[in-house]
Design an enzyme around this catalytic site. Structure first.
Site, short mmCIF file in Angstrom:
data_model
loop_
_atom_site.label_atom_id
_atom_site.label_comp_id
_atom_site.label_asym_id
_atom_site.label_seq_id
_atom_site.Cartn_x
_atom_site.Cartn_y
_atom_site.Cartn_z
N GLU A 161 107.80 59.11 79.00
CA GLU A 161 107.43 58.83 80.40
C GLU A 161 106.68 60.01 80.99
OE1 GLU A 161 111.34 57.72 81.74
OE2 GLU A 161 111.21 55.83 80.64
N GLY B 214 113.57 50.92 77.83
CA GLY B 214 113.79 50.16 79.06
C GLY B 214 113.35 48.71 78.99
N ASN C 126 120.45 59.84 79.41
CA ASN C 126 119.26 60.28 80.16
C ASN C 126 119.20 59.45 81.44
OD1 ASN C 126 116.72 60.88 81.14
ND2 ASN C 126 115.61 59.83 79.49
N LYS D 51 117.25 59.81 83.92
CA LYS D 51 115.90 59.68 84.51
C LYS D 51 115.96 59.96 86.02
CE LYS D 51 114.82 56.62 80.74
NZ LYS D 51 113.99 55.56 80.19
N SER E 156 116.46 51.32 74.46
CA SER E 156 117.32 50.13 74.66
C SER E 156 118.57 50.13 73.78
CB SER E 156 116.51 48.84 74.45
OG SER E 156 115.47 48.74 75.42
N HIS F 105 109.56 63.75 76.97
CA HIS F 105 109.85 62.31 77.03
C HIS F 105 108.54 61.53 77.22
CE1 HIS F 105 111.39 58.46 78.38
NE2 HIS F 105 112.54 58.80 77.87
N GLU G 27 111.74 57.84 69.95
CA GLU G 27 111.83 56.77 70.94
C GLU G 27 110.53 55.97 70.94
OE1 GLU G 27 114.83 57.80 74.26
OE2 GLU G 27 113.00 58.84 74.73
P1 PGA Z 1 116.56 53.17 77.62
O1 PGA Z 1 115.87 54.62 77.77
O2 PGA Z 1 117.86 53.37 76.88
O3 PGA Z 1 116.80 52.70 79.04
O4 PGA Z 1 115.62 52.30 76.87
C1 PGA Z 1 115.93 55.53 76.72
C2 PGA Z 1 115.11 56.74 77.09
O5 PGA Z 1 114.04 56.60 77.66
O6 PGA Z 1 115.53 57.90 76.81
#
Ligand code: PGA
Length: 248
Positions: free
Chosen positions: A93, A167, A8, A10, A206, A91, A161
């Site tokens: 976010e 992140g 992903n 982003k 992460s 997601h 998640e």
């Molecule tokens: P990350 O993001 O691996 O950077 O923690 C995962 C995601 O948000 O899909």
């Protein structure tokens, strides 16, 4: 089950990064026991698809309508038209920053599957919710309301998640991941039947080359949704290797 490893990107990726996308697809295709894909900004999809051949390229969201007066939005048909074969939906976010509700996510999932896209529906609790002992209730509630009633076949994956793990470098404990993924699997089977044993339940938050082997060995962890560690082929490769080692 074959593991499913999805990057992903982003809001990262410019024309200059098409070479890295091609490098990621080339590395991914070495791991023949793993299914993988890369979800990238809509602006790059058409060119990325031309650069990677058969490697699956996806979007990160779609609108629930196919067209119309929705300034700035991209529909699932547009993603498909650009060559995408999957998309992430819901997601955290977007749930937080764009105030997406479970009902929006369900409508988007319906639109995306109607457009022929595979869909990764994301669920996950905040740290406050986990600390209050509500993680299972929150995630199973999101799952219930975000999934359409017609969950058939291989078009759906679910990504668990935990918001506090995205992140941050902070990874969920394997025992907590096992509990949550087991609960998600049980809820899917209860609602949709035994064939939901084949739905990929991905862990995200992460995941990287150092922790992927441990996480991917957890029961009912059928793959990963990977942000930061999907941005280069060098970081993505050890996750694919860990997935290959745990694929069946
Ligand atoms: P990350 O993001 O691996 O950077 O923690 C995962 C995601 O948000 O899909």
């Amino acid at each position: 089950m074959r593991k499913f490893i999805v990057g992903n990107w982003k809001m990262n990726g410019m024309s200059a990064d098409l070479g890295e996308i091609a490098a990621i697809s080339a590395v991914a295709q070495l791991y023949t026991s793993v299914d993988s894909a890369l979800c990238i900004p809509a602006t790059l999809i058409d060119r990325a698809v031309k650069a990677v051949g058969d490697f699956p390229i996806g979007g990160q969201d779609c609108h629930m309508q196919n067209s119309g007066a929705h300034t700035g939005c991209v529909s699932s048909e547009m993603l498909s038209d650009a060559g995408a074969v999957l998309t992430i939906i819901g997601h955290s976010e977007r749930r937080a920053a764009q105030h997406e509700q479970d009902s929006d996510i369900r409508a988007k999932a319906e639109a995306a599957s109607a457009a022929g896209l595979k869909v990764i529906v994301c669920v996950g609790e905040t740290l406050e919710e986990r600390d209050a002992g509500k993680a299972l209730d929150v995630v199973l509630g999101q799952l219930k309301l975000s999934l359409p009633d017609t969950v058939a076949g291989a078009w759906l994956s679910v990504a668990y998640e935990p918001v506090w793990a995205i992140g941050t470098g902070r990874v969920a404990e394997p025992a907590d991941v096992e509990e949550m993924h087991g609960a998600i699997r049980a809820a899917l089977k209860e609602r949709f039947g035994e064939e939901c044993g084949a739905i990929h339940i991905l862990y995200g938050g992460s995941m990287n080359g150092d922790n992927a082997a441990e996480l991917l060995a957890v029961p009912n962890v059928d793959g990963g949704l990977i942000g930061g560690a999907s941005l280069t082929a060098a970081k993505f490769k050890p996750i694919l290797a860990a997935a290959q080692a745990t694929s069946e």
